[in-house]
Design an enzyme around this catalytic site. Structure first.
Site, short mmCIF file in Angstrom:
data_model
loop_
_atom_site.label_atom_id
_atom_site.label_comp_id
_atom_site.label_asym_id
_atom_site.label_seq_id
_atom_site.Cartn_x
_atom_site.Cartn_y
_atom_site.Cartn_z
N SER A 1 0.87 -1.17 0.00
CA SER A 1 0.00 0.00 0.00
C SER A 1 0.90 1.22 0.00
O SER A 1 2.05 1.16 0.45
CB SER A 1 -0.89 0.01 1.25
OG SER A 1 -1.56 1.25 1.39
N TYR B 1 -2.65 -0.56 10.71
CA TYR B 1 -2.58 -0.91 9.30
C TYR B 1 -1.27 -0.44 8.67
O TYR B 1 -0.61 -1.21 7.95
CB TYR B 1 -3.78 -0.29 8.57
CG TYR B 1 -3.80 -0.59 7.10
CD1 TYR B 1 -4.12 -1.86 6.65
CD2 TYR B 1 -3.50 0.39 6.16
CE1 TYR B 1 -4.14 -2.15 5.29
CE2 TYR B 1 -3.52 0.11 4.81
CZ TYR B 1 -3.85 -1.16 4.38
OH TYR B 1 -3.86 -1.45 3.03
#
Length: 341
Positions: free
Chosen positions: A174, A187
């Site tokens: 990501s 995260y």
């Protein structure tokens, strides 16, 4: 405070307040009723995609199946497996990356099918939204268990098959593996860990003939926020008592349909390149707009500046410019080599 724990597939960076081409498609060929390739056609190379039930994983499974691959598509629910089985050149395979018995069964299924395994795409992931000063150890473990230990478990289990085929491993990272944002600590920690995992895995597997990469998406179309709100409402969640009550309530109050977000096809195309290029890139940053690309590159450059600031062995601005130029030249040389100059 109760924490927001959300199990999802391959979540890219989300937009909380801070916060931050490949091969031409070909017509898909029909799969044989027996699951074997038709005798008149060359066998398709096999790829396993974890977390293939929706979002980036589903789009990637479909796109690879349209482009000369047979796809083992990992999912956890019966309904998702049935949908995946209905796709041409796709076989749904029950796979929870936290369960060693399901991973072992997946290896057995793939090996017994006789196609070998050309590529592994570690896409399954979860998202825990919580302030780091309030997140429980249980929820932090849940985050790491899927996003970090998951790729580790699955890659380790399939390593022999991948080495046999001189194949590929690619993981969904990501832009949150470079940038960070408030309330996204669990995260972003997991995605930063996946960056290091990719680099070390490349050092260890590439001498054995396995090419390693990471695809780093920004914000693409998904049901992530809408599903988050629905799940929280079902649990009777409130942000009462949190130090970040206003931010959390603001998230819950917004329209989270995201129907106007970009299609994740560019992410699927990056995975296709990672699976097919003679010289795949180590990192594929894929964002739907300039702002997210700038944010990600800015975060990486900021870290370099901070590392160099007021330390005994600091280098000059001119030396930093020179080092960046050299790195860019090397990247350009690799790109030119990839297209045969």
């Amino acid at each position: 405070m109760k924490l927001i724990t959300l199990a999802l597939a391959a979540l890219p960076l989300i937009s909380l307040p801070l916060l931050s081409s490949a091969t031409k498609p070909v017509a898909p060929r029909a799969a044989s009723p027996t699951g074997q390739e038709p005798a008149s056609e060359a066998p398709r190379r096999a790829v396993l995609v974890t977390g293939a039930s929706s979002g980036i994983g589903r789009r990637t499974a479909e796109y690879l199946a349209e482009n000369e691959f047979f796809v083992y598509a990992g999912a956890r629910k019966d309904a998702d497996l049935a949908e995946l089985d209905a796709l041409e050149n796709v076989q749904g395979i029950r796979l929870d990356v936290t369960k060693p018995d399901q991973i072992a069964a997946a290896v057995k299924t793939v090996r017994e099918a006789g196609r070998g395994l050309h590529g592994l795409i570690n896409n399954a992931g979860v998202f825990v939204l919580a302030p780091l000063a309030e997140v429980t150890e249980e929820d932090l473990h849940f985050q790491m268990n899927v996003n970090v230990y998951g790729p580790y478990r699955v890659t380790k289990a399939f390593a022999d098959l991948l080495i046999e085929s001189q194949g590929r491993v690619s993981t969904t990272g990501s832009i949150s593996g470079h940038a960070t944002w408030g309330l996204g600590g669990p995260y972003t920690m997991s995605k930063h860990a996946v960056e290091a995992y990719t680099d070390v895995l490349a050092l260890e597997l590439e001498p054995l003939g396995v090419k390693v990469s990471i695809v780093e998406p920004g914000n693409f179309r998904s049901q992530i926020f809408q599903s988050t709100v629905e799940r929280l409402q079902a649990r009777g969640y409130t942000a009462e008592g949190s130090r970040y009550e206003a931010q959390l309530k603001g998230f819950l109050a917004r329209d989270q349909s995201r129907s106007d977000a970009a299609d994740p096809l560019p992410v699927a195309k990056a995975f296709l390149d990672a699976m097919t290029s003679e010289t795949p890139k180590r990192r594929y940053m894929v964002t739907p707009n300039q702002r997210e690309a700038d944010l990600t590159l800015g975060a990486a450059l900021k870290r370099i500046a901070e590392l160099n600031q007021d330390q005994p062995f600091s280098v000059s601005r001119a030396d930093l410019h020179s080092a960046l130029d050299s790195a860019l030249d090397r990247a350009l040389d690799r790109a030119l080599d990839a297209v045969g100059r």
